[in-house]
Design an enzyme around this catalytic site. Structure first.
Site, PDB file in Angstrom:
ATOM      1  N   CYS A 143      41.852  36.352  41.315  1.00  0.00           N
ATOM      2  CA  CYS A 143      40.845  35.940  42.302  1.00  0.00           C
ATOM      3  C   CYS A 143      41.418  34.916  43.291  1.00  0.00           C
ATOM      4  CB  CYS A 143      39.647  35.355  41.568  1.00  0.00           C
ATOM      5  SG  CYS A 143      40.132  34.238  40.251  1.00  0.00           S
ATOM      6  N   HIS A 223      35.841  29.017  42.504  1.00  0.00           N
ATOM      7  CA  HIS A 223      36.973  28.136  42.769  1.00  0.00           C
ATOM      8  C   HIS A 223      36.821  27.558  44.181  1.00  0.00           C
ATOM      9  CE1 HIS A 223      38.868  30.058  39.342  1.00  0.00           C
ATOM     10  NE2 HIS A 223      38.956  31.217  39.944  1.00  0.00           N
TER      11      HIS A 223
HETATM   12  N1  LIG Z   1      37.105  36.267  34.878  1.00  0.00           N
HETATM   13  C1  LIG Z   1      37.523  36.170  36.110  1.00  0.00           C
HETATM   14  O1  LIG Z   1      36.943  35.443  36.926  1.00  0.00           O
HETATM   15  C2  LIG Z   1      38.679  36.955  36.583  1.00  0.00           C
HETATM   16  C3  LIG Z   1      39.500  37.658  35.728  1.00  0.00           C
HETATM   17  N2  LIG Z   1      40.573  38.354  36.216  1.00  0.00           N
HETATM   18  C4  LIG Z   1      41.432  39.117  35.334  1.00  0.00           C
HETATM   19  O2  LIG Z   1      40.722  40.289  34.904  1.00  0.00           O
HETATM   20  C5  LIG Z   1      41.130  40.658  33.573  1.00  0.00           C
HETATM   21  C6  LIG Z   1      39.885  40.728  32.693  1.00  0.00           C
HETATM   22  O3  LIG Z   1      39.304  39.440  32.628  1.00  0.00           O
HETATM   23  P1  LIG Z   1      37.772  39.229  32.267  1.00  0.00           P
HETATM   24  O4  LIG Z   1      36.955  40.320  32.839  1.00  0.00           O
HETATM   25  O5  LIG Z   1      37.467  37.823  32.619  1.00  0.00           O
HETATM   26  O6  LIG Z   1      37.814  39.390  30.691  1.00  0.00           O
HETATM   27  P2  LIG Z   1      36.565  39.446  29.672  1.00  0.00           P
HETATM   28  O7  LIG Z   1      36.997  38.774  28.437  1.00  0.00           O
HETATM   29  O8  LIG Z   1      35.318  39.000  30.354  1.00  0.00           O
HETATM   30  O9  LIG Z   1      36.404  41.011  29.402  1.00  0.00           O
HETATM   31  C7  LIG Z   1      37.374  41.778  28.746  1.00  0.00           C
HETATM   32  C8  LIG Z   1      36.684  42.810  27.870  1.00  0.00           C
HETATM   33  O10 LIG Z   1      37.688  43.630  27.266  1.00  0.00           O
HETATM   34  C9  LIG Z   1      37.467  43.649  25.843  1.00  0.00           C
HETATM   35  N3  LIG Z   1      38.698  43.957  25.108  1.00  0.00           N
HETATM   36  C10 LIG Z   1      39.462  43.150  24.315  1.00  0.00           C
HETATM   37  N4  LIG Z   1      40.493  43.862  23.806  1.00  0.00           N
HETATM   38  C11 LIG Z   1      40.367  45.131  24.264  1.00  0.00           C
HETATM   39  C12 LIG Z   1      41.117  46.322  24.067  1.00  0.00           C
HETATM   40  N5  LIG Z   1      42.224  46.361  23.309  1.00  0.00           N
HETATM   41  N6  LIG Z   1      40.688  47.446  24.675  1.00  0.00           N
HETATM   42  C13 LIG Z   1      39.569  47.451  25.454  1.00  0.00           C
HETATM   43  N7  LIG Z   1      38.824  46.354  25.665  1.00  0.00           N
HETATM   44  C14 LIG Z   1      39.234  45.203  25.088  1.00  0.00           C
HETATM   45  C15 LIG Z   1      36.901  42.259  25.577  1.00  0.00           C
HETATM   46  O11 LIG Z   1      36.311  42.171  24.295  1.00  0.00           O
HETATM   47  P3  LIG Z   1      36.366  40.733  23.522  1.00  0.00           P
HETATM   48  O12 LIG Z   1      35.379  39.846  24.240  1.00  0.00           O
HETATM   49  O13 LIG Z   1      35.994  41.049  22.133  1.00  0.00           O
HETATM   50  O14 LIG Z   1      37.806  40.242  23.657  1.00  0.00           O
HETATM   51  C16 LIG Z   1      35.896  42.163  26.720  1.00  0.00           C
HETATM   52  O15 LIG Z   1      34.731  42.894  26.472  1.00  0.00           O
HETATM   53  C17 LIG Z   1      42.180  39.606  33.160  1.00  0.00           C
HETATM   54  O16 LIG Z   1      43.441  40.105  33.512  1.00  0.00           O
HETATM   55  C18 LIG Z   1      41.844  38.395  34.050  1.00  0.00           C
HETATM   56  O17 LIG Z   1      42.934  37.546  34.257  1.00  0.00           O
HETATM   57  C19 LIG Z   1      40.817  38.440  37.560  1.00  0.00           C
HETATM   58  C20 LIG Z   1      40.017  37.789  38.452  1.00  0.00           C
HETATM   59  C21 LIG Z   1      38.928  36.938  38.025  1.00  0.00           C
HETATM   60  O1  LIG Z   2      42.548  34.985  37.879  1.00  0.00           O
HETATM   61  C1  LIG Z   2      41.829  34.000  37.793  1.00  0.00           C
HETATM   62  O2  LIG Z   2      42.171  32.746  38.202  1.00  0.00           O
HETATM   63  P1  LIG Z   2      43.663  32.288  38.528  1.00  0.00           P
HETATM   64  O3  LIG Z   2      44.094  33.009  39.766  1.00  0.00           O
HETATM   65  O4  LIG Z   2      43.569  30.824  38.772  1.00  0.00           O
HETATM   66  O5  LIG Z   2      44.528  32.626  37.338  1.00  0.00           O
HETATM   67  C2  LIG Z   2      40.545  34.164  37.129  1.00  0.00           C
HETATM   68  O6  LIG Z   2      39.631  33.222  37.589  1.00  0.00           O
HETATM   69  C3  LIG Z   2      40.829  34.070  35.666  1.00  0.00           C
HETATM   70  O7  LIG Z   2      41.180  32.778  35.402  1.00  0.00           O
HETATM   71  P2  LIG Z   2      41.567  32.359  33.947  1.00  0.00           P
HETATM   72  O8  LIG Z   2      43.058  32.535  33.844  1.00  0.00           O
HETATM   73  O9  LIG Z   2      41.148  30.933  33.842  1.00  0.00           O
HETATM   74  O10 LIG Z   2      40.800  33.255  33.021  1.00  0.00           O
END
Ligand SMILES: NC(=O)C1=CN([C@@H]2O[C@H](COP(=O)(O)OP(=O)(O)OC[C@H]3O[C@@H](n4cnc5c(N)ncnc54)[C@H](OP(=O)(O)O)[C@@H]3O)[C@@H](O)[C@H]2O)C=CC1
Ligand SMILES: O=C(OP(=O)(O)O)[C@H](O)COP(=O)(O)O
Length: 357
Positions: A143, A223
């Protein structure tokens, strides 16, 4: 009618559920199903929304069965039915899935928690859609990196960018999990400079001279970035604002309109009826932006949960190769999601007109 791109989402969390919803409103895409390991309210909601749910692991499948969820099959069965999978599993889990996607001949999009080296290509639509065309894999950058690249490449496109130094105040944790992690009443600096976003921005556009420093705040949403930019020449405010306006996913906001903090943009998105209150745009303060000679200073806020969603949609089209023109894909995505370029004015088509006398 041309065939729709068949899409799977693996990992139905913060990013996955938003990607799934965004795919469902694209006319040229079909969400075939989502896959996960969870069996609680999060995945039950997918079922409630009419989405086919698959299990990513055998343990996950057993737990979904035990929870009484209608499981459509295993991940491998879902992969047999799709053209593109969007991997939204937690950081570092995605890397372990790449081989599985390859075995099924499915194109794959990863998220910013994975390393650039996993795919050899990092994606921001405005900057490098063309180089993703027809590829097997790409990574939508994080992000913070997405916002960094959108703003800096807008300045670069206008011939204004020499170098940029940014300070990022990150949210501590996402709202859904703020009961079990997060920090209170402090700010935590990251342990090294540069933070990962600067080098990550260079993995999208290697010409960017950019350094980022980051700290975690104790809030849960959005952020905030502060930038000091050396311009390639002197320029006035209007020229800089026009350069930023040319990137369709940067939207200007004003303190003068009452948008004075992160919570103001969150309230604005909710009032506009955005799904989950999501803001896909980088919201940049027009009336804080300052130019002094060849130095530019500005600040903006990034909805970490939503800003990468339009990029994921464009990345699907780029890998599928169905839309070869970046501007056309961006237009389709923006139209479907209601992306705005400006929150300082009322859109033309929604003005009611003045009451006649
Ligand atoms: N959150 C954010 O603001 C942002 C995140 N990202 C990126 O996006 C990606 C996902 O993050 P985010 O959405 O926050 O993650 P979350 O934890 O919210 O969601 C991930 C989901 O995947 C599940 N999971 C865990 N292991 C597996 C598996 N082996 N196979 C399939 N599903 C699985 C998790 O379950 P469980 O909860 O049980 O682990 C959960 O339901 C990361 O790479 C992150 O860095 C990028 C931009 C912003
Ligand atoms: O990609 C993100 O932020 P980042 O660019 O600061 O790593 C998302 O907000 C996830 O952040 P996290 O690494 O704190 O889960």
């Amino acid at each position: 009618m041309p065939k729709k791109i068949r899409v799977a989402v693996n990992g139905y969390g913060v990013i996955g559920k938003r990607v799934a919803d965004a795919v469902r409103v694209q006319q040229d895409m079909e969400l075939v199903g989502v896959s996960d390991v969870i069996s609680d309210y999060r995945i039950k909601t997918a079922v409630t929304l009419g989405i086919s749910v698959y299990a990513s692991t055998t343990e996950g499948s057993a737990q979904m069965d035990a929870a009484g969820l209608p499981v459509a099959g295993g991940l491998h069965q879902l992969l047999d039915k799709v053209d593109v999978v969007v991997d939204c599993t937690p950081a570092k889990i995605g890397a372990g899935n790449l081989e599985r996607y390859r075995e099924h001949g499915v194109k794959a999009i990863f998220q910013g928690g994975e390393k650039h080296e996993l795919t050899g290509h990092s994606f921001v639509a405005h900057a490098n859609y063309a180089t993703a065309l027809g590829r097997e894999t790409t990574r939508v950058v994080s992000c913070n990196t997405t916002a960094t690249v959108r703003t800096l490449t807008a300045l670069k496109d206008a011939g204004l960018l020499a170098k940029a130094r940014g300070v990022l105040i990150r949210r501590a944790t996402d709202p859904w999990e703020s009961d079990h992690s997060g920090i209170m009443n402090t700010i935590v600096p990251e342990g090294r400079i540069p933070s990962h976003q600067g080098p990550d921005a260079q993995s999208v556009d290697s010409s960017l001279d950019v350094v980022t420093m980051a700290a975690k705040g104790s809030h849960t949403q959005n952020h905030m970035h502060y930038w000091t930019v050396e311009l390639s020449r002197t320029a006035d405010r209007e020229e800089v604002l026009d350069a930023l306006r040319a990137e369709s996913r940067i939207a200007l906001v004003r303190r003068a309109d009452g948008i004075v903090a992160l919570n103001s943009t969150i309230e604005l998105m909710r009032d506009l009826g955005r799904p989950r209150g999501d803001m896909y745009e980088v919201a940049l303060w027009e009336d804080i932006l300052t130019v002094q000679g060849n130095e530019l200073f500005y600040t903006y806020t990034v909805d970490n949960q939503a800003v990468v969603i339009p990029e994921n949609i464009d990345a699907i089209r780029a890998l599928a190769g169905t839309v070869t023109n970046a501007a056309e894909s961006i237009r389709r995505t923006n139209d479907a999601l209601g992306v705005r370029q400006d929150f300082t004015t009322v859109p033309e088509n929604t003005r009611t007109g003045s009451v006649g006398t």
